[in-house]
Design a protein around this motif. Structure first.
Motif, PDB file in Angstrom:
ATOM      1  N   TRP A 123      -5.977   1.574 -10.790  1.00 61.72           N
ATOM      2  CA  TRP A 123      -5.532  -0.035 -10.039  1.00 61.72           C
ATOM      3  C   TRP A 123      -7.021  -0.375  -8.702  1.00 61.72           C
ATOM      4  CZ3 TRP A 123      -4.824  -0.595  -4.677  1.00 61.72           C
ATOM      5  CH2 TRP A 123      -4.716   1.211  -4.509  1.00 61.72           C
ATOM      6  N   PHE A 124      -7.003   1.045  -7.964  1.00 65.48           N
ATOM      7  CA  PHE A 124      -8.005   1.423  -7.475  1.00 65.48           C
ATOM      8  C   PHE A 124      -9.662   0.587  -7.445  1.00 65.48           C
ATOM      9  CE2 PHE A 124      -6.991   5.459  -7.563  1.00 65.48           C
ATOM     10  CZ  PHE A 124      -8.496   6.037  -7.556  1.00 65.48           C
ATOM     11  N   GLU A 158      -0.510  -0.713   3.110  1.00 61.63           N
ATOM     12  CA  GLU A 158      -2.411  -0.165   3.289  1.00 61.63           C
ATOM     13  C   GLU A 158      -2.239  -1.583   4.803  1.00 61.63           C
ATOM     14  OE1 GLU A 158      -4.338   1.199   2.597  1.00 61.63           O
ATOM     15  OE2 GLU A 158      -2.855   1.963   0.279  1.00 61.63           O
ATOM     16  N   ASN A 160      -5.076   2.089   5.200  1.00 60.68           N
ATOM     17  CA  ASN A 160      -4.046   2.783   5.366  1.00 60.68           C
ATOM     18  C   ASN A 160      -5.383   4.555   5.909  1.00 60.68           C
ATOM     19  OD1 ASN A 160      -5.132   4.111   3.322  1.00 60.68           O
ATOM     20  ND2 ASN A 160      -3.497   5.020   2.219  1.00 60.68           N
ATOM     21  N   ASP A 162      -7.781   6.135   3.844  1.00 64.63           N
ATOM     22  CA  ASP A 162      -7.233   6.999   3.477  1.00 64.63           C
ATOM     23  C   ASP A 162      -8.627   7.769   3.742  1.00 64.63           C
ATOM     24  OD1 ASP A 162      -6.046   8.712   2.047  1.00 64.63           O
ATOM     25  OD2 ASP A 162      -6.927   8.002   0.188  1.00 64.63           O
ATOM     26  N   GLU A 166     -11.680   4.297   5.008  1.00 67.38           N
ATOM     27  CA  GLU A 166     -11.782   3.358   4.728  1.00 67.38           C
ATOM     28  C   GLU A 166     -11.689   1.934   5.533  1.00 67.38           C
ATOM     29  OE1 GLU A 166      -8.039   4.169   2.378  1.00 67.38           O
ATOM     30  OE2 GLU A 166     -10.099   4.187   0.557  1.00 67.38           O
ATOM     31  N   ASN A 182      -6.440  -4.194  -0.352  1.00 65.75           N
ATOM     32  CA  ASN A 182      -6.097  -2.506   0.316  1.00 65.75           C
ATOM     33  C   ASN A 182      -7.443  -2.003   1.139  1.00 65.75           C
ATOM     34  OD1 ASN A 182      -6.104   0.186   0.426  1.00 65.75           O
ATOM     35  ND2 ASN A 182      -7.554   0.527  -1.825  1.00 65.75           N
ATOM     36  N   ASP A 183      -7.304  -0.830   1.731  1.00 62.57           N
ATOM     37  CA  ASP A 183      -9.063  -1.679   2.433  1.00 62.57           C
ATOM     38  C   ASP A 183      -9.493   0.254   1.800  1.00 62.57           C
ATOM     39  OD1 ASP A 183      -7.273   1.454   3.174  1.00 62.57           O
ATOM     40  OD2 ASP A 183      -7.737   1.161   5.495  1.00 62.57           O
TER      41      ASP A 183
END
Ligand code: 2F8
Ligand code: CA
Length: 200
Positions: A123-124, A158, A160, A162, A166, A182-183
């Motif tokens: 998905w990302f 998010e 987060n 990661d 990010e 999302n980051d």
């Protein structure tokens, strides 16, 4: 006898006229219904023309109108770029990465993304860069127009940051239109959304 014949003739003329009148009446009702349907159809087409004219006059072909013009990079070519390279692509067209600073814009963009097909893979890898990052101060998200993020439409968990890498935000095709961001690392490659202001 003659009177009788005249009378019968008159009756059959009257019957014929009555039948003709009934046919005319049916024909009139049918035409009336057709006219109403055409008037309805015309109203629908007129409003469609207005929407198209409004968008064609104000946004380039292939861009979507909501206060500004928005461009979604092609799903067909599948081209993906880093956040910075995506921004450069937007700039080439007099635009910049999209600023999604209201629920109305978020819902508009989510609706468009939900109309696109799902890309294969994780998905990302299937998101679109937007004009939001926290490069200067970790956790302080700023739009490209310099304003600080007030209302975020992050996915659960998010942002987060990661692996502490990010600093750029992207939006994704998700079921909940208000939880799609999302980051990700700015050098991660994704598609992108450009926004071009309307000429006053
Ligand atoms: O689980 C959430 C996490 O998913 C991915 O990492 C496995 C995303 N990575 C990229 O987008 C490169 C993380 O950003 C995300 O938080
Ligand atoms: Ca993340």
């Amino acid at each position: 006898m003659k009177v009788q014949t005249n009378f019968q003739e008159a009756v059959s003329i009257k019957d014929a006229m009555q039948r003709e009148r009934d046919r005319d009446r049916l024909e009139k009702e049918h035409l009336q219904r057709q006219k109403e349907a055409l008037v309805n159809e015309e109203a629908k087409l007129q409003s469609r023309i207005t929407v198209l004219e409004k968008s064609c006059e104000r946004c380039p072909v292939g861009w979507e109108l909501l206060h500004s013009c928005y461009f979604f990079s092609s799903t067909e070519t599948g081209q993906k770029l880093s956040w910075h390279r995506s921004r450069e692509e937007c700039k080439k067209t007099g635009a910049d990465l999209a600023v999604i600073d209201s629920q109305e814009k978020q819902e508009f963009i989510s609706r468009i993304l939900n109309g696109k097909r799902t890309s294969p893979g994780y998905w990302f890898t299937a998101g679109y860069w937007i004009g939001l990052r926290d490069v200067k101060t970790e956790g302080v998200w700023k739009w490209l127009n310099g304003t600080e993020l007030t209302e975020g439409f992050w996915m659960e968990g998010e942002p987060n940051d990661d692996i502490s890498k990010e600093d750029c935000a992207a939006t994704f095709r998700k079921e909940n239109p208000l939880m799609t961001w999302n980051d990700a690392p700015c050098d991660h490659t994704l598609k992108w959304i450009c926004e071009r202001k309307l000429q006053p």
